[in-house]
Design an enzyme around this catalytic site. Sequence first.
Site, PDB file in Angstrom:
ATOM      1  N   GLY A   1      -1.588  -1.887   8.146  1.00 15.78           N
ATOM      2  CA  GLY A   1      -2.565  -1.152   7.344  1.00 15.78           C
ATOM      3  C   GLY A   1      -1.990   0.107   6.718  1.00 15.78           C
TER       4      GLY A   1
ATOM      5  N   GLN B   1      12.073  -5.675   2.629  1.00 19.08           N
ATOM      6  CA  GLN B   1      13.482  -5.497   2.976  1.00 19.08           C
ATOM      7  C   GLN B   1      13.750  -4.082   3.497  1.00 19.08           C
ATOM      8  OE1 GLN B   1      15.516  -7.917   3.291  1.00 19.08           O
ATOM      9  NE2 GLN B   1      17.422  -6.811   3.588  1.00 19.08           N
TER      10      GLN B   1
ATOM     11  N   HIS C   1       3.348  -2.615   0.230  1.00 21.74           N
ATOM     12  CA  HIS C   1       2.498  -3.719   0.705  1.00 21.74           C
ATOM     13  C   HIS C   1       1.914  -4.496  -0.479  1.00 21.74           C
ATOM     14  CE1 HIS C   1       1.900  -0.818   4.222  1.00 21.74           C
ATOM     15  NE2 HIS C   1       2.470  -1.873   4.777  1.00 21.74           N
TER      16      HIS C   1
ATOM     17  N   MET D   1       8.949   3.570   0.152  1.00 15.34           N
ATOM     18  CA  MET D   1       7.536   3.730   0.516  1.00 15.34           C
ATOM     19  C   MET D   1       7.315   3.322   1.964  1.00 15.34           C
ATOM     20  SD  MET D   1       5.235   2.988  -2.724  1.00 15.34           S
ATOM     21  CE  MET D   1       5.607   3.791  -4.269  1.00 15.34           C
TER      22      MET D   1
ATOM     23  N   GLN E   1       4.344  -2.625  20.020  1.00 15.23           N
ATOM     24  CA  GLN E   1       5.622  -2.276  19.406  1.00 15.23           C
ATOM     25  C   GLN E   1       5.870  -0.771  19.335  1.00 15.23           C
ATOM     26  OE1 GLN E   1       4.319  -4.315  15.658  1.00 15.23           O
ATOM     27  NE2 GLN E   1       5.488  -2.713  14.644  1.00 15.23           N
TER      28      GLN E   1
ATOM     29  N   ASP F   1      12.436  -2.886   6.080  1.00 19.56           N
ATOM     30  CA  ASP F   1      12.632  -3.163   7.504  1.00 19.56           C
ATOM     31  C   ASP F   1      13.597  -4.349   7.622  1.00 19.56           C
ATOM     32  OD1 ASP F   1      10.677  -1.233   8.629  1.00 19.56           O
ATOM     33  OD2 ASP F   1       9.284  -2.411   7.449  1.00 19.56           O
TER      34      ASP F   1
HETATM   35  O1  PAF Z   1       6.208  -4.178   9.595  1.00 20.01           O
HETATM   36  C1  PAF Z   1       5.097  -4.013  10.144  1.00 20.01           C
HETATM   37  O2  PAF Z   1       4.157  -3.436   9.584  1.00 20.01           O
HETATM   38  C2  PAF Z   1       4.891  -4.524  11.562  1.00 20.01           C
HETATM   39  O3  PAF Z   1       6.059  -4.418  12.304  1.00 20.01           O
HETATM   40  C3  PAF Z   1       4.346  -5.967  11.617  1.00 20.01           C
HETATM   41  C4  PAF Z   1       5.348  -6.953  11.028  1.00 20.01           C
HETATM   42  C5  PAF Z   1       3.036  -6.059  10.851  1.00 20.01           C
HETATM   43  C6  PAF Z   1       4.092  -6.378  13.062  1.00 20.01           C
HETATM   44  O4  PAF Z   1       3.154  -5.555  13.672  1.00 20.01           O
END
Ligand code: PAF
Length: 280
Positions: free
Chosen positions: A29, A146, A35, A182, A59, A148
């Site tokens: 979110g 990319q 996104h 971003m 996480q 991440d």
């Molecule tokens: O990249 C993210 O926002 C998160 O690591 C993900 C892939 C939604 C998993 O919670």
Amino acid sequence: MNVIETISAYREWWFRHRQQTIGLVPTMGYLHQGHISLIEQARRENRQVVLSIFVNPLQFGPSEDFERYPRDMERDLALAERAGVDIVFAPSVHEMYPNPMKTTVEVKDITSRLCGASRPGHFAGVTTVVSKLFHIIQPDKAYFGQKDAQQAAVIEKMIADLNFPVQLVRCPIIREEDGLAMSSRNVYLSPEERREAAVLYESIRAVEGAFKQGEDDAARLLEIGERILHTAKLARIDYAEILSYPDLEPVTALKRGQWIYAVAVFFGNTRLIDNAILQR
Ligand code: PAF
């Protein structure tokens, strides 16, 4: 656009749409243009686009920002609708983890470097929730940024090792005008930190530039990148590394293959990451 909060309601929707291609954009979110670019690509390539919004506690480390991670569901829903999402899957923590988890999905080796070294347990949390999302949503394709790059490599390995019938689609990094990648976490930066944060991209550009001009010594490239990071007074470097990509093995000379120059830098408590893929 429909908002679905439970797994059973999603399954009912899926049962009626399972003959159609489904593209999943998994997010936590607080949507930004990065996104939106994933959603737009999913929109072009699938009949149905599912956006998941779930801040995954698994996480985050105990001293990390799970509680204060930015959230704004109303704004996210408006942006999602405008970008052409069909279904927003927004479960509660209880819906995703009704009982303490005794099962985790973990990719070895490549998760012990870069962000995995700084954030123990982080990638196990990511691969566990992404496995759950893949099982629940049943997408044909899943879209990851990319920015991440390690996360994308880890999930790609998980998909291959566990035969998930999902294609991972990598999407380019979307940047602010000054080059800052971003990220939902950019809102944490003070104005001065925000100004200095442009140093990550300057460092990336310098390494890319030297590499393109023929520099192939990993230590020298790293020195060029680090020198620029050190010009930011407020920055504390977590890591700056050049590794093979996607295996993330140490390298000394960049002769033939694909590598990543990856950086993670703290400004106060805010940790920013960025990277470039170098290819010869
Ligand atoms: O990249 C993210 O926002 C998160 O690591 C993900 C892939 C939604 C998993 O919670």
